[in-house]
Design an enzyme around this catalytic site. Structure first.
Site, short mmCIF file in Angstrom:
data_model
loop_
_atom_site.label_atom_id
_atom_site.label_comp_id
_atom_site.label_asym_id
_atom_site.label_seq_id
_atom_site.Cartn_x
_atom_site.Cartn_y
_atom_site.Cartn_z
N ARG A 122 21.26 38.20 9.04
CA ARG A 122 22.34 38.93 9.72
C ARG A 122 23.66 38.18 9.60
O ARG A 122 24.72 38.79 9.43
CB ARG A 122 21.95 39.16 11.19
CG ARG A 122 22.77 40.20 11.89
CD ARG A 122 22.14 40.62 13.20
NE ARG A 122 22.10 39.52 14.16
CZ ARG A 122 21.47 39.60 15.33
NH1 ARG A 122 20.85 40.71 15.70
NH2 ARG A 122 21.47 38.58 16.16
N LYS B 185 27.90 40.79 13.60
CA LYS B 185 28.12 40.04 14.83
C LYS B 185 29.44 39.28 14.72
O LYS B 185 29.48 38.07 14.51
CB LYS B 185 26.93 39.08 15.07
CG LYS B 185 26.46 39.14 16.51
CD LYS B 185 25.13 38.47 16.71
CE LYS B 185 24.89 38.20 18.18
NZ LYS B 185 24.68 39.40 18.99
C1 LIG Z 1 23.67 40.21 19.54
C2 LIG Z 1 23.79 41.65 19.88
C3 LIG Z 1 22.69 42.42 20.28
C4 LIG Z 1 21.32 41.84 20.47
O1 LIG Z 1 20.76 41.33 19.30
P1 LIG Z 1 19.52 40.33 19.36
O2 LIG Z 1 19.33 39.94 17.94
O3 LIG Z 1 18.37 41.09 19.89
O4 LIG Z 1 19.91 39.21 20.26
C5 LIG Z 1 22.90 43.77 20.51
N1 LIG Z 1 24.11 44.33 20.40
C6 LIG Z 1 25.20 43.62 20.06
C7 LIG Z 1 26.52 44.30 19.97
C8 LIG Z 1 25.07 42.26 19.78
O5 LIG Z 1 26.16 41.57 19.43
#
Ligand SMILES: *Cc1c(COP(=O)(O)O)cnc(C)c1O
Length: 341
Positions: free
Chosen positions: A82, A184
């Site tokens: 990711r 992210k």
């Molecule tokens: C990090 C995040 C999540 C959760 O992702 P995980 O990998 O399960 O921790 C969900 N939505 C957003 C917008 C995020 O930034």
């Protein structure tokens, strides 16, 4: 190795400095080897790309102490993948995926005294991130970058028991179609702060963001994906190209199918059908699943049948199974657990 003298059970979700962190630099051509350092400060140009044009992305994951005393992380390869996707979308250099996983392991190993003991409810939060460190004033990608990982122990998410959340549909949008919602990026969070402060000021725990184009479909919250459970126990999660692909949510869908034998669906979810669901939860690394009890929309309140006192039965099973896998009480699918020590 002695654990730090920390009141693990009463820790919050905040930043506590630990001794060691990982740092690697990209000089415009290649990444250096990277190393563990004790220096928690970052010194960069006043004109660094991250400060002027928000060229930065991050990851979030955890290390756990298992029932039999090992220290493990959960699916770090998916965080590595990711982060690569985030870097490519932001014109940042990719930190190689295998090196990413090695650096996570190295950073946790260098901070073992801070990994909370089994049964404390606390975990070690791991924050890998990258930012543009060299100056840019014309709008373009910077030449130089820094990749860092720090860790910080965090307390049990559900202190004093689970309290289902009250959320609202949000008038602001989180992610444009074809924008950056699926990566992210820090910028997604910067612009969500006003919406969450406003939600809190109005008595809501979270915002439910809808698709910006039609405002008829459920996307996610500021930092967690939705799962819903139908009255006939099907687990449904919204599908959209602007949702951040939560590793927790993807894992829960696998748990639902392969461990609980439930039917699962990833599909568009209309706001108008949410009233027909039996359970609703928010999924992410921090809480695994937070149950939602009430959703306030423009057309009135939706009160989930699971209520405001506890998790719904399927949500609870999903939560127990995934946390059981993470803590080594339940056998994990191949490749899900990365052993650190
Ligand atoms: C990090 C995040 C999540 C959760 O992702 P995980 O990998 O399960 O921790 C969900 N939505 C957003 C917008 C995020 O930034």
């Amino acid at each position: 190795m002695e654990k730090k003298n920390i009141d693990w059970a009463n820790l919050g979700f905040g930043y506590i400095t630990t001794e060691n962190r990982f740092v690697a630099n990209y000089d415009g051509k290649a990444w250096d080897e990277g190393k563990i350092t004790t220096d928690s400060n970052v010194v960069i140009s006043e004109c660094a790309g991250v400060l002027q044009y928000a060229q930065t992305c991050f990851e979030g994951m955890k290390a756990y102490t298992t029932e039999d005393g090992r220290v493990v992380t959960f699916r770090p390869d998916l965080n590595a993948q990711r982060m690569e996707d985030s870097c490519k979308r932001l014109e940042m250099p990719v930190f190689p995926q295998d090196k990413f996983v090695e650096a996570v392991v190295e950073t946790v190993k260098a901070n073992l005294e801070y990994v909370p003991p089994y049964g404390s409810g606390a975990t070690l939060y791991i924050r890998p991130y990258m930012f543009a460190s060299s100056p840019v004033i014309g709008v373009k990608p910077a030449d130089q970058y820094q990749f860092r990982i720090f860790v910080t122990p965090v307390g049990p998410y559900f202190k004093g028991g689970v309290k289902p959340l009250t959320i609202r549909t949000c008038d602001f949008d989180r992610a444009a179609p074809h924008g950056t919602g699926h990566i992210k990026a820090g910028l997604n969070y910067a612009m969500s702060l006003h919406a969450i402060v406003d939600a809190h000021n109005n008595g809501f725990d979270e915002n439910m963001y809808l698709d910006p184009a039609t405002r008829t479909k459920v996307e996610e919250t500021g930092g967690a994906n939705f799962i819903f459970v139908t009255k006939d126990n099907k687990v449904v999660t919204p599908k959209s190209s602007s949702i951040l692909p939560s590793i927790t949510r993807r894992s829960l869908m696998t748990v639902a199918k392969d461990y609980l034998g439930l039917e699962v669906e990833e599909r568009e979810v209309l706001l108008s059908e949410v009233k027909d669901f039996a359970e609703c939860g928010l999924c992410g690394t921090a809480a695994v699943i937070s149950p939602v009890g009430k959703i306030v929309t423009k057309d009135g309140e939706i009160c989930l049948p699971s209520g405001m006192e506890k998790m719904g039965p399927i949500t609870q099973k999903l939560y127990d199974t995934l946390t059981g896998i993470q803590m080594g009480r339940i056998e994990a699918p191949e490749g899900w657990i990365k052993e650190i020590k």
